[in-house]
Design an enzyme around this catalytic site. Structure first.
Site, PDB file in Angstrom:
ATOM      1  N   ARG A   1     -10.984   3.121  -2.419  1.00 14.66           N
ATOM      2  CA  ARG A   1     -10.703   2.150  -1.351  1.00 14.66           C
ATOM      3  C   ARG A   1     -11.214   2.725  -0.031  1.00 14.66           C
ATOM      4  O   ARG A   1     -10.465   3.367   0.714  1.00 14.66           O
ATOM      5  CB  ARG A   1      -9.196   1.896  -1.250  1.00 14.66           C
TER       6      ARG A   1
ATOM      7  N   HIS B   1       0.797  -1.219   0.000  1.00 15.47           N
ATOM      8  CA  HIS B   1       0.000   0.000   0.000  1.00 15.47           C
ATOM      9  C   HIS B   1       0.830   1.269   0.000  1.00 15.47           C
ATOM     10  O   HIS B   1       0.372   2.296  -0.473  1.00 15.47           O
ATOM     11  CB  HIS B   1      -1.063  -0.061   1.103  1.00 15.47           C
TER      12      HIS B   1
ATOM     13  N   ASP C   1      -4.733  -9.023  -5.913  1.00 12.81           N
ATOM     14  CA  ASP C   1      -5.071 -10.229  -5.163  1.00 12.81           C
ATOM     15  C   ASP C   1      -5.219 -11.440  -6.077  1.00 12.81           C
ATOM     16  O   ASP C   1      -4.800 -12.528  -5.722  1.00 12.81           O
ATOM     17  CB  ASP C   1      -6.355 -10.012  -4.359  1.00 12.81           C
TER      18      ASP C   1
ATOM     19  N   CYS D   1      -9.074  -2.951 -11.779  1.00 11.25           N
ATOM     20  CA  CYS D   1      -8.571  -1.903 -10.899  1.00 11.25           C
ATOM     21  C   CYS D   1      -7.306  -2.336 -10.163  1.00 11.25           C
ATOM     22  O   CYS D   1      -6.806  -1.620  -9.306  1.00 11.25           O
ATOM     23  CB  CYS D   1      -9.644  -1.443  -9.920  1.00 11.25           C
TER      24      CYS D   1
ATOM     25  N   GLU E   1     -11.307 -11.067  -7.659  1.00 13.38           N
ATOM     26  CA  GLU E   1      -9.931 -11.169  -7.174  1.00 13.38           C
ATOM     27  C   GLU E   1      -9.653 -12.514  -6.513  1.00 13.38           C
ATOM     28  O   GLU E   1      -8.536 -12.800  -6.096  1.00 13.38           O
ATOM     29  CB  GLU E   1      -9.588  -9.995  -6.244  1.00 13.38           C
TER      30      GLU E   1
HETATM   31  C1  PEP Z   1      -6.694  -5.765  -6.059  1.00 15.95           C
HETATM   32  O1  PEP Z   1      -6.653  -6.729  -5.287  1.00 15.95           O
HETATM   33  O2  PEP Z   1      -6.250  -5.800  -7.231  1.00 15.95           O
HETATM   34  C2  PEP Z   1      -7.262  -4.489  -5.612  1.00 15.95           C
HETATM   35  C3  PEP Z   1      -7.437  -3.497  -6.458  1.00 15.95           C
HETATM   36  O3  PEP Z   1      -7.578  -4.359  -4.289  1.00 15.95           O
HETATM   37  P1  PEP Z   1      -6.507  -4.058  -3.129  1.00 15.95           P
HETATM   38  O4  PEP Z   1      -5.190  -3.748  -3.803  1.00 15.95           O
HETATM   39  O5  PEP Z   1      -7.053  -2.925  -2.346  1.00 15.95           O
HETATM   40  O6  PEP Z   1      -6.501  -5.354  -2.396  1.00 15.95           O
HETATM   41 MG    MG Z   2      -7.809  -6.689  -3.497  1.00 19.06          MG
END
Ligand code: PEP
Ligand code: MG
Length: 574
Positions: free
Chosen positions: A301, A194, A460, A507, A436
């Site tokens: 998010r 993140h 994911d 995404c 995902e």
């Molecule tokens: C993903 O898993 O690709 C996603 C966009 O969600 P996050 O990165 O918040 O898990």
């Molecule tokens: Mg995700």
């Protein structure tokens, strides 16, 4: 003359940054108990440290009050810290103990902190248990004063900061005053950690996973972060500085050129349209989305609203945050994802169980469906915001059809309730799911009739398909976006959506990677949502592409036996 030291990490957010190192760490000072000769003088030294800490806190408080973009909750926490520092039961009792024992201030403070933390941690009341971390924070600040060091980030004077840390947690990154941060460099983390995502959202150059960097770097050193190549240089020579200054100028020229595409359509030479949207974490990120020509928000998010606080955000707070993002986007669609807590994003106040495999555990929609009141509060807030623009709702981590139906039933219950209360919302709000979990990708045909859209979360999806933790550098070689298995899953999802007259987007971080976008266009993706800083570059690529050719290429790519073969074939196409 000290020598340049260079580190190679993961290229997390492109761009060159030159600045002064500021090490960000929660101080863990080495305290050695000693007996002082003048205990009165020691007590006075301690009380002076308290006074300095109070002054610092008051300055932070003023800054927070003057900045409307900072959540009011931070102000409350800081005020609570100020009150504890000013409470005689805290400061005077420690000073008294210094006088009576003749021990050094650091040792007495440490013992008192341990005692208070232990006391709070054993309390029955959850709120009181959380106070333990406040005590540690307050004590850390006073300890830093006793050691003559700066505490936390806000104490730094410099304006061009290269923030160096062992690791930055999602909660740390919201605390930071990013206006002074020119670049990030951390010892751990991968491209989809993140910190990396946040840096890309804000357009701040970043290198993560640079191993022992934070142990070598020293506060005040000059450093260069090259977020495109993944290099960090400490103590660069003047030649190196000139080289990177020139590189930064070239980047800036390229940016200026890309800005001409701000309001241009994202259409290929043969007329295929793809929507280019932005991923955001907090409502203010929507400003960066607009500045970079986003056609919407493809992923908000929402869990960031739940972090760095002591209790769940109320419906009103959430509504205000969603509405802010929606009005900034000025009529463009905003997809709000219900909170995705769990995995690497924990919330102390939710009291989540410690898990052996957090990424396979109690996370995202699994928590929402289990804690209906939390879910209801959130969907009510999202529905209310839908009255002020074009909102869509999206459920994360869906694995089964039943989960989709339960989430939809939850939304319906909130809609009925709002209707009874006479509160306005968009009755036609679209509902989508994130794909995902491999099970969801494989059963996309069965899920498509239930929803309005799919958004593929490759961050994911790759980790679950390849069984390779997205945070673990040891297995990062398995984290393969080009793997034919991943490309085939993506194709299945897009085809299933289209078969049922629905649209499919992406995404995950892959959506903003210009090496991969040609494949995604070839597979017929309808929407790509990415860090705002990638949008214009992707738009340029789309406008120079022919989708017909890419479709043929994609068909050939998914027949390849390996990631390497896919990449080789892709290279020949270029
Ligand atoms: C993903 O898993 O690709 C996603 C966009 O969600 P996050 O990165 O918040 O898990
Ligand atoms: Mg995700």
């Amino acid at each position: 003359m000290s020598m340049t030291e260079s580190f190679k990490g993961v290229a997390a957010s492109a761009g060159v940054a030159i600045g002064i190192v500021h090490i960000y760490r929660t101080p863990s000072h080495n305290v050695t108990p000693t007996i002082v000769s003048d205990s009165e003088r020691e007590a006075v030294r301690f009380l002076k440290a308290i006074e300095d800490a109070v002054t610092e806190i008051e300055e932070i408080k003023e800054k927070i009050a003057a900045d409307p973009t900072i959540d009011a909750e931070h102000g409350k926490i800081i005020e609570a810290h100020r009150m504890i520092l000013k409470d005689p039961a805290f400061a005077d009792s420690i000073a008294e103990q210094i006088r009576s024992t003749s021990k050094n201030a650091e040792a007495v403070l440490r013992d008192k902190t341990d005692e208070l933390v232990a006391m709070f941690e054993t309390m029955d009341d959850e709120y009181m248990r959380q106070r333990a971390s406040d005590i540690q924070d307050i004590s850390g600040r006073v300890m830093a004063k006793l050691f003559g060091l700066s505490y936390g980030f806000n104490a730094s004077e410099s304006t061009d900061i290269i923030l160096v840390a062992d690791d930055l947690h999602p909660s740390d990154t919201i605390e930071l005053d990013l206006t002074r941060v020119r670049g990030f460099a951390t010892d751990v983390g991968g491209r989809t950690s993140h910190t990396a995502i946040m840096a890309r959202t804000r357009g701040i150059p970043a290198v993560v996973g640079a191993q022992a960097l934070s142990e070598t770097a020293v506060d005040g050193m000059v450093a260069i972060v090259d977020g495109g190549s993944g290099e960090v240089h400490l103590n660069p020579t003047s030649d190196e500085i000139s080289f990177y200054e020139a590189k930064a100028r070239t980047d800036a020229d390229k940016q200026r050129q890309l800005h001409q595409l701000l309001n241009e359509p994202s259409t290929t030479t043969d007329g295929f349209c793809v929507e280019l949207a932005a991923n955001i974490g907090v409502p203010e990120d929507a400003i960066a989305a607009m500045e970079n020509g986003a056609e919407g928000v493809g992923l908000f998010r929402s869990e960031f609203l739940f972090m760095n606080r002591h209790e769940l955000p109320s419906e009103e707070e959430q509504f205000e945050a969603y509405r802010r993002a929606v009005s900034t986007m000025d009529g463009r669609p905003v997809i709000i994802r219900t909170m995705d807590i769990g995995g690497d994003k924990s919330l102390e106040y939710l009291n989540l169980p410690r898990e052996l495999n957090p990424f396979l555990g109690y996370r995202a929609i699994r928590i929402s469906l289990d804690q209906q009141s939390l879910f209801q509060t959130q969907v009510r807030a999202i529905l209310r915001a839908s009255h002020y623009g074009k909102v869509k709702i999206m459920y994360p981590m869906i694995a089964t059809l039943e989960e989709v139906r339960q989430a939809k039933a939850g939304l319906e219950a909130a809609q009925e309730e709002l209707q009874r209360e006479g509160i306005a919302f968009d009755a036609g709000l679209e509902q989508g799911i994130m794909i995902e979990v491999p099970a969801a990708a494989i059963s996309a045909e069965q899920l498509a009739p239930e929803v309005d859209f799919f958004s593929i979360g490759t961050n994911d999806l790759i980790q679950y398909t390849m069984a390779a933790d997205r945070m673990n550098e040891k297995v990062s070689y398995l984290y393969q976006p080009y793997h034919p298995a991943i490309l085939r899953l993506i194709k299945m999802v897009i085809d299933a959506a289209h078969h049922h007259g629905k649209w499919a987007g992406m995404c995950g971080e892959m959506a903003g990677d210009i090496r991969i976008v040609p494949i995604l266009l070839g597979l017929g993706m309808d929407e790509l949502s990415m860090s705002p800083s990638s949008i214009l570059e992707v738009r340029e690529l789309v406008r120079n592409s022919n989708q017909g050719n890419l479709r043929t290429l994609a068909e050939e790519l998914i027949q390849q036996p390996s990631s390497t073969a896919v990449q080789e074939l892709l290279q020949r196409y270029r």
